[in-house]
Design a protein around this motif. Structure first.
Motif, PDB file in Angstrom:
ATOM      1  N   GLN B 254       0.840  -1.204   0.000  1.00  0.00           N
ATOM      2  CA  GLN B 254       0.000   0.000   0.000  1.00  0.00           C
ATOM      3  C   GLN B 254       0.874   1.252   0.000  1.00  0.00           C
ATOM      4  O   GLN B 254       0.629   2.196  -0.757  1.00  0.00           O
ATOM      5  CB  GLN B 254      -0.901   0.001   1.243  1.00  0.00           C
ATOM      6  CG  GLN B 254      -1.881   1.151   1.314  1.00  0.00           C
ATOM      7  CD  GLN B 254      -3.067   0.969   0.381  1.00  0.00           C
ATOM      8  OE1 GLN B 254      -3.731  -0.049   0.423  1.00  0.00           O
ATOM      9  NE2 GLN B 254      -3.299   1.935  -0.481  1.00  0.00           N
ATOM     10  N   ALA B 255       1.930   1.231   0.830  1.00  0.00           N
ATOM     11  CA  ALA B 255       2.802   2.411   0.931  1.00  0.00           C
ATOM     12  C   ALA B 255       3.497   2.678  -0.397  1.00  0.00           C
ATOM     13  O   ALA B 255       3.563   3.826  -0.853  1.00  0.00           O
ATOM     14  CB  ALA B 255       3.835   2.199   2.040  1.00  0.00           C
ATOM     15  N   GLU B 258       0.967   4.081  -2.829  1.00  0.00           N
ATOM     16  CA  GLU B 258       0.637   5.481  -2.519  1.00  0.00           C
ATOM     17  C   GLU B 258       1.715   6.403  -3.057  1.00  0.00           C
ATOM     18  O   GLU B 258       1.446   7.439  -3.648  1.00  0.00           O
ATOM     19  CB  GLU B 258       0.521   5.683  -1.004  1.00  0.00           C
ATOM     20  CG  GLU B 258      -0.634   4.963  -0.346  1.00  0.00           C
ATOM     21  CD  GLU B 258      -1.989   5.470  -0.793  1.00  0.00           C
ATOM     22  OE1 GLU B 258      -2.083   6.643  -1.146  1.00  0.00           O
ATOM     23  OE2 GLU B 258      -2.939   4.666  -0.808  1.00  0.00           O
ATOM     24  N   ASP B 263      -2.862   2.391  -8.357  1.00  0.00           N
ATOM     25  CA  ASP B 263      -3.958   1.724  -7.664  1.00  0.00           C
ATOM     26  C   ASP B 263      -3.665   0.220  -7.600  1.00  0.00           C
ATOM     27  O   ASP B 263      -3.537  -0.422  -8.649  1.00  0.00           O
ATOM     28  CB  ASP B 263      -5.253   1.993  -8.443  1.00  0.00           C
ATOM     29  CG  ASP B 263      -6.487   1.570  -7.666  1.00  0.00           C
ATOM     30  OD1 ASP B 263      -6.350   0.721  -6.772  1.00  0.00           O
ATOM     31  OD2 ASP B 263      -7.580   2.087  -7.978  1.00  0.00           O
ATOM     32  N   PRO B 264      -3.559  -0.348  -6.377  1.00  0.00           N
ATOM     33  CA  PRO B 264      -3.245  -1.780  -6.272  1.00  0.00           C
ATOM     34  C   PRO B 264      -4.275  -2.683  -6.947  1.00  0.00           C
ATOM     35  O   PRO B 264      -3.983  -3.832  -7.265  1.00  0.00           O
ATOM     36  CB  PRO B 264      -3.184  -2.046  -4.756  1.00  0.00           C
ATOM     37  CG  PRO B 264      -3.809  -0.857  -4.106  1.00  0.00           C
ATOM     38  CD  PRO B 264      -3.683   0.292  -5.066  1.00  0.00           C
ATOM     39  N   TYR B 266      -5.132  -2.675  -9.840  1.00  0.00           N
ATOM     40  CA  TYR B 266      -4.776  -2.961 -11.235  1.00  0.00           C
ATOM     41  C   TYR B 266      -3.386  -3.575 -11.373  1.00  0.00           C
ATOM     42  O   TYR B 266      -2.882  -3.698 -12.482  1.00  0.00           O
ATOM     43  CB  TYR B 266      -4.884  -1.675 -12.069  1.00  0.00           C
ATOM     44  CG  TYR B 266      -6.302  -1.169 -12.074  1.00  0.00           C
ATOM     45  CD1 TYR B 266      -7.280  -1.830 -12.798  1.00  0.00           C
ATOM     46  CD2 TYR B 266      -6.676  -0.082 -11.295  1.00  0.00           C
ATOM     47  CE1 TYR B 266      -8.602  -1.413 -12.772  1.00  0.00           C
ATOM     48  CE2 TYR B 266      -7.992   0.355 -11.262  1.00  0.00           C
ATOM     49  CZ  TYR B 266      -8.947  -0.318 -12.000  1.00  0.00           C
ATOM     50  OH  TYR B 266     -10.250   0.097 -11.962  1.00  0.00           O
ATOM     51  N   ASP B 325     -13.443   0.237 -13.001  1.00  0.00           N
ATOM     52  CA  ASP B 325     -13.350  -0.018 -14.435  1.00  0.00           C
ATOM     53  C   ASP B 325     -12.182  -0.965 -14.716  1.00  0.00           C
ATOM     54  O   ASP B 325     -11.391  -1.283 -13.833  1.00  0.00           O
ATOM     55  CB  ASP B 325     -13.141   1.323 -15.163  1.00  0.00           C
ATOM     56  CG  ASP B 325     -13.364   1.208 -16.656  1.00  0.00           C
ATOM     57  OD1 ASP B 325     -14.088   0.286 -17.078  1.00  0.00           O
ATOM     58  OD2 ASP B 325     -12.807   2.034 -17.399  1.00  0.00           O
ATOM     59  N   GLU B 330      -0.750   0.509 -19.373  1.00  0.00           N
ATOM     60  CA  GLU B 330       0.092   0.026 -18.286  1.00  0.00           C
ATOM     61  C   GLU B 330      -0.051   0.962 -17.088  1.00  0.00           C
ATOM     62  O   GLU B 330      -0.156   2.179 -17.276  1.00  0.00           O
ATOM     63  CB  GLU B 330       1.564   0.035 -18.722  1.00  0.00           C
ATOM     64  CG  GLU B 330       1.919  -0.966 -19.795  1.00  0.00           C
ATOM     65  CD  GLU B 330       2.026  -2.377 -19.255  1.00  0.00           C
ATOM     66  OE1 GLU B 330       2.108  -2.544 -18.025  1.00  0.00           O
ATOM     67  OE2 GLU B 330       2.021  -3.317 -20.057  1.00  0.00           O
ATOM     68  N   LEU B 332       1.101   3.452 -14.628  1.00  0.00           N
ATOM     69  CA  LEU B 332       2.282   4.321 -14.631  1.00  0.00           C
ATOM     70  C   LEU B 332       2.232   5.255 -13.433  1.00  0.00           C
ATOM     71  O   LEU B 332       1.161   5.709 -13.048  1.00  0.00           O
ATOM     72  CB  LEU B 332       2.316   5.165 -15.909  1.00  0.00           C
ATOM     73  CG  LEU B 332       2.509   4.402 -17.220  1.00  0.00           C
ATOM     74  CD1 LEU B 332       2.233   5.307 -18.407  1.00  0.00           C
ATOM     75  CD2 LEU B 332       3.916   3.847 -17.300  1.00  0.00           C
ATOM     76  N   PRO B 333       3.394   5.556 -12.861  1.00  0.00           N
ATOM     77  CA  PRO B 333       3.399   6.474 -11.717  1.00  0.00           C
ATOM     78  C   PRO B 333       3.000   7.876 -12.131  1.00  0.00           C
ATOM     79  O   PRO B 333       3.197   8.261 -13.276  1.00  0.00           O
ATOM     80  CB  PRO B 333       4.859   6.475 -11.268  1.00  0.00           C
ATOM     81  CG  PRO B 333       5.504   5.353 -11.966  1.00  0.00           C
ATOM     82  CD  PRO B 333       4.724   5.082 -13.212  1.00  0.00           C
ATOM     83  N   ARG B 334       2.445   8.620 -11.199  1.00  0.00           N
ATOM     84  CA  ARG B 334       2.052   9.997 -11.504  1.00  0.00           C
ATOM     85  C   ARG B 334       3.290  10.874 -11.566  1.00  0.00           C
ATOM     86  O   ARG B 334       4.336  10.561 -10.999  1.00  0.00           O
ATOM     87  CB  ARG B 334       1.090  10.524 -10.442  1.00  0.00           C
ATOM     88  CG  ARG B 334       1.696  10.588  -9.067  1.00  0.00           C
ATOM     89  CD  ARG B 334       0.892  11.447  -8.111  1.00  0.00           C
ATOM     90  NE  ARG B 334       1.376  11.194  -6.763  1.00  0.00           N
ATOM     91  CZ  ARG B 334       0.724  10.476  -5.878  1.00  0.00           C
ATOM     92  NH1 ARG B 334      -0.432   9.943  -6.176  1.00  0.00           N
ATOM     93  NH2 ARG B 334       1.229  10.288  -4.678  1.00  0.00           N
TER      94      ARG B 334
END
Lengths: 360, 336
Positions: B254-255, B258, B263-264, B266, B325, B330, B332-334
């Motif tokens: 989770q950490a 975050e 989102d875990p 996906y 949804d 893929e 991807l990090p923000r």
């Protein structure tokens, strides 16, 4: 996970929702400026819990979405240069330019690499001394300091093949431009958390004072956002328009002194093009003279033909908060995450992508 | 913008992969087996009900905490067979090896495959080896195919979810996906992340021994739990409602999610299963699963509903409602 659990506590959230309902006497429009807030609001289902009198609008807070088409076209042209490696943060690869995207260029053979920090891009340059490596410097004040640090390091080490395209945007001028435009009627700003860690909450005082708009800097967990909404409603009820910090565990009023000094040493402000907002004075960052040689445009001519967004694409209006994705004629019909017409449908933090993913 | 080239998104296991299969492969290969869109094809030969499946493994890095490409290739096909309720028996293994791969690496991968096959109780009965010039592939790609036997009274398919079924998840999500992502990008976290890659055939056999009211089994690999639930909702033409607070995610996972803005829901899992089972047998199944090492964190995360066929809803931790949804592209990090 104590530090997260307490900000997702359903009982605490329930109490805040009750307090918000008790304070909701008239229609109120609040804008979240940050894309991470947009996603968090949708992911936690906050909209479904608020009274109908509260409208949450998504603003220009997604760095991918506000990158102008002409900038995307420049990135694509850069990818077509011989012996050039383009290093970029992830979402940008999917954003459509006028006629292509970095993702399509990669499928056609361009060397486009997704990195997680500017220093990863610098490592690529160190390992490929015979090739030109360019980092696409997109983002807000959050990412700009690390890019400034990488630029300094490049000069210090004398790395001759690393460049950037400065395409940064800074947030407070965009908030002022939104309000100065006069078409947006909002009652409060949910101010960005990550950006505010760097610039400090004082940066929003001109917005609060000049336009009499309450501003509250918010964290990203559901309880943070609910508390922020409550704080904004309280100000509105009392007729106040001040800057407050909800996200006190990370943000202060003056910002991160070291990061700001680094930014100021390497960059200076310049006018910048924003998708949907046009050119906003002093809202971008360019390299100062001392570092200007690291701007790839001193090496390559990246002039691109006049660009045009896809006809019918409402990303610009959505970024200004004057439309929601549901008002766009392309939304869901032809514009989808796997076939995006505009960046708001591309970015994981884009408003259209959030509506598509989380909205019934 | 229409795609005139294959993009990485087409292999993500999410919406683009589904669209590619539906628009390009299905029209060419159309038949009753493929149309089902299940993890394995089920066919009866000489009176015996067989499951038949294949999968290819292109993971980077080839060695990762909790496994390697070899064990993953065994677990993946064993699990695809098990997800039809089959007892996996025989596997084929095909290697495409890049010139220059250290012999020691290949030996380690082969050893790992031997151990994984032994644990799953399957025999590697046939194989193939190809070596291609440097740069023509990335270190080593492995294809595995397998066959298994299904008891005549077992009928498990993505199309069989029924309103009222409980949705069971065998354990924590996103362990494999976040481990690979962080390894690939050289990101380090204080708490060690580890793939959940594991064979699930024993767990499935124990579940089937306890109940024949299991309607759907699915291992939520690429595309993660979110995409798999959407697949089941679409195949069975039912709605699905899950409860966020019941979906287990390890704190360290989770950490990391975050931090990266991922989102875990996906991220890929390689040792977990989703089951849709009749409500009256759900608790019994949970008890059985808790006794197996690969099901010790099993829990009920939601239910199948008759409303909104094809859609997945989530009751969030704070009591809100939202859609879940399919994965698009893929994860991807923000930037921000």
């Amino acid at each position: 996970m104590k530090h997260l659990d307490e900000y997702r506590d359903p009982h605490l959230a329930g109490k805040l929702i009750d307090k918000i309902k008790a304070l909701s006497h008239r229609p109120v429009r609040l804008m979240e400026v940050c894309g991470t807030h947009t996603v968090s609001i949708f992911r936690s289902g906050i909209r479904s819990l608020l009274p109908p009198s509260i409208t949450l609008l998504s603003g220009p807070g997604c760095p991918v979405c506000v990158t102008a088409t002409e900038e995307i076209d420049k990135f694509i042209k850069l990818g077509q240069q011989k012996d050039t490696i383009v290093a970029t943060f992830g979402d940008l690869v999917r954003v459509p330019g006028s006629s292509s995207s970095l993702q399509k260029e990669r499928a056609d053979g361009a060397d486009i690499r997704v990195v997680y920090s500017t220093f990863d891009a610098l490592d690529i340059a160190r390992r490929n001394p015979s090739r030109t490596v360019v980092f696409l410097a997109v983002g807000f004040e959050t990412t700009a300091p690390t890019i400034a640090a990488a630029v300094k390091e490049t000069k210090k080490e004398g790395i001759g093949n690393f460049y950037i395209i400065p395409a940064h945007k800074i947030i407070p001028p965009a908030m002022e431009a939104l309000l100065a435009g006069g078409e947006l009627a909002i009652d409060g700003f949910i101010c960005p958390g990550h950006v505010s860690v760097i610039i400090g909450a004082d940066a929003y005082r001109p917005v609060a004072d000049k336009y009499h708009i309450p501003c509250v800097v918010a964290g990203f967990e559901p309880v943070d956002i609910l508390q922020t909404i409550y704080m904004l409603l309280s100000q509105i009820e009392e007729g106040k328009a001040i800057v407050e910090i909800q996200y006190r565990r990370a943000v202060n009023f003056t910002g991160n002194e070291k990061a700001l000094a680094l930014l100021s040493e390497v960059f200076e402000t310049c006018d910048a093009p924003w998708r949907g907002l046009g050119t906003i004075p002093d809202s971008g960052l360019r390299l100062r003279d001392n570092y200007r040689a690291l701007d790839i445009e001193t090496k390559f001519d990246l002039t691109v033909p006049r660009t045009q967004d896809h006809p019918g694409c409402s990303c610009g209006d959505i970024l200004r908060g004057v439309k929601t994705p549901l008002d766009c004629v392309l939304y869901r019909k032809v514009c989808t995450p796997s076939n995006p017409y505009g960046p708001c449908m591309v970015s994981t933090e884009g408003t259209c992508a959030a509506y598509y993913k989380y909205h019934d | 913008m229409k795609h005139d080239r294959i993009l990485l998104d087409h292999g993500s296991g999410g919406r683009a992969s589904h669209e590619l299969i539906a628009s390009l492969f299905l029209p060419q290969f159309d038949n009753e087996f493929l149309r089902e869109m299940n993890d394995s094809a089920v066919m009866t030969i000489g009176g015996t009900k067989l499951a038949f499946s294949t999968d290819s493994y292109v993971v980077d890095p080839i060695f990762f905490p909790g496994g390697d490409i070899g064990s993953l290739a065994i677990h993946g096909t064993v699990n695809d067979l098990a997800m039809r309720g089959a007892r996996p028996l025989y596997l084929s293994v095909g290697f495409i090896i890049e010139e220059g791969l250290p012999m020691a690496d290949l030996k380690a991968i082969a050893g790992s495959m031997k151990n994984a096959a032994a644990e799953a109780g399957v025999v590697i009965a046939t194989g193939d080896t190809k070596v291609v010039p440097k740069g023509a592939t990335d270190k080593v790609f492995i294809n595995t195919a397998g066959i298994g036997i299904i008891d005549p009274d077992v009928n498990i398919s993505g199309q069989n979810a029924r309103p009222g079924d409980k949705i069971i998840l065998s354990g924590t999500i996103a362990d494999h996906g976040i481990t690979i992502l962080t390894c690939r990008e050289g990101l380090r976290f204080d708490a060690p992340l580890k793939s959940d890659s594991a064979p699930l055939n024993t767990l499935v056999a124990e579940m089937l021994a306890a109940s024949r009211k299991i309607n759907v089994l699915r291992d939520p690999t690429r595309g993660g739990l979110g995409t798999s639930l959407n697949e089941i909702a679409g195949q069975s033409r039912v709605g699905i409602r899950v409860h966020e607070e019941t979906i287990p995610v390890r704190p360290e996972v989770q950490a990391a999610c975050e931090l990266l803005g991922i989102d875990p829901l996906y991220l890929a899992n390689e040792g977990k299963l989703i089951a849709c089972a009749a409500a009256q047998d759900a608790e019994k199944l949970i008890d059985i699963m808790h006794k197996n090492p690969y099901g010790r964190d099993a829990c009920i995360i939601g239910e199948v509903i008759s409303d909104h066929p094809g859609k997945v809803f989530m009751k969030t931790i704070i009591g809100g409602n939202r859609i879940v949804d399919m994965l698009t592209g893929e994860p991807l990090p923000r930037i921000c």
